[in-house]
Design a protein around this motif. Structure first.
Motif, PDB file in Angstrom:
ATOM      1  N   THR B  31       0.828  -1.207   0.000  1.00  0.00           N
ATOM      2  CA  THR B  31       0.000   0.000   0.000  1.00  0.00           C
ATOM      3  C   THR B  31       0.862   1.256   0.000  1.00  0.00           C
ATOM      4  O   THR B  31       1.853   1.338   0.725  1.00  0.00           O
ATOM      5  CB  THR B  31      -0.923   0.003   1.229  1.00  0.00           C
ATOM      6  N   ASN B  50      -3.538   0.223  -3.199  1.00  0.00           N
ATOM      7  CA  ASN B  50      -3.158  -1.080  -2.690  1.00  0.00           C
ATOM      8  C   ASN B  50      -2.946  -2.011  -3.877  1.00  0.00           C
ATOM      9  O   ASN B  50      -3.873  -2.252  -4.651  1.00  0.00           O
ATOM     10  CB  ASN B  50      -4.228  -1.650  -1.765  1.00  0.00           C
ATOM     11  N   TYR B  97      -3.231  -2.388   3.804  1.00  0.00           N
ATOM     12  CA  TYR B  97      -4.152  -1.246   3.872  1.00  0.00           C
ATOM     13  C   TYR B  97      -4.939  -1.192   5.177  1.00  0.00           C
ATOM     14  O   TYR B  97      -5.881  -0.434   5.303  1.00  0.00           O
ATOM     15  CB  TYR B  97      -5.136  -1.280   2.698  1.00  0.00           C
TER      16      TYR B  97
END
Lengths: 114, 113
Positions: B31, B50, B97
């Motif tokens: 991410t 991501n 994430y």
């Protein structure tokens, strides 16, 4: 709408004493909290974090306390050292689709005097 | 070995120009993010990717367009620069994430004159 607030723009402490930096939040969905340290002309550096299932997390000289009922967290640095002088940001994030979206406070400048 | 590197570090440009800021991470993270730090020192997230997919897109003017050619790179292109775009822009990455700690680049100070 400032969801994460650091009400003290600056803090000055003597070397060897305790530094206490405070942070308040308003969003009850926040479940993960982080502290970052930032030196001038550098990016923030991760310091310590705490999940909402805990009320304390310790890492060496740094301890973060979380009071969920008060929506308040604090970072304790003891003993404080001159090298700790920096801007400290607290940040908060929630799970689900907002995971990874950290909301930052506006920082507290800590000065540790020798 | 710099973990998150962004270039340039300083960028001064005139209103109306188009500019890009590049960011690369060698941490193997999935991410990446762009944050903006305005004159009031607030760090606000702009975008998050991501694995090259856009997952967070805050209320940012369409003049800002992120591009992620691969998961190690996230560039920021800004069209028709305005005075209000002057700020420090930070690139960051995290392992995933889920909101864990992010590693930040050194920042790009953009000044629009």
């Amino acid at each position: 709408d400032q969801q994460v607030k650091q009400n003290s723009p600056s803090l000055s402490v003597q070397e060897g004493r305790i530094s206490i930096l405070n942070c308040d939040y308003t969003n009850s969905m926040f479940d993960y909290f982080l502290w970052y340290k930032k030196y001038p002309a550098e990016g923030p550096t991760f310091l310590i974090s705490i999940s909402s299932i805990k009320d304390k997390n310790e890492d060496g000289r740094f301890t973060v306390f979380l009071n969920k009922s008060a929506k308040h967290l604090s970072l304790h640095i003891v003993p404080s050292q001159p090298g700790d002088s920096a801007v400290y940001f607290c940040a908060a994030s929630s799970g689900g689709t907002n995971a990874g979206k950290s909301t930052f406070g506006d920082g507290t400048t800590l000065t540790v005097k020798p | 070995d710099t973990a998150v590197s962004q270039t340039p570090k300083y960028l001064v440009t005139q209103m109306g120009n188009d500019k890009s800021i590049k960011c690369e991470q060698n941490l193997g993270h999935d991410t990446m993010y762009w944050y903006k730090q305005d004159s009031k020192k607030f760090l606000k997230i702009m975008f998050s990717y991501n694995n090259k997919e856009l997952i967070i897109n805050e209320t940012v003017p369409n003049r800002f367009s992120p591009k992620s050619p691969d998961k190690a790179h996230l560039n920021l292109h800004i069209n028709s620069l305005e005075l209000g775009d002057s700020a420090v822009y930070f690139c960051a990455s995290s392992q995933d994430y889920t909101g864990t700690e992010a590693f930040f680049g050194q920042g790009t100070r953009l000044t629009v004159v």
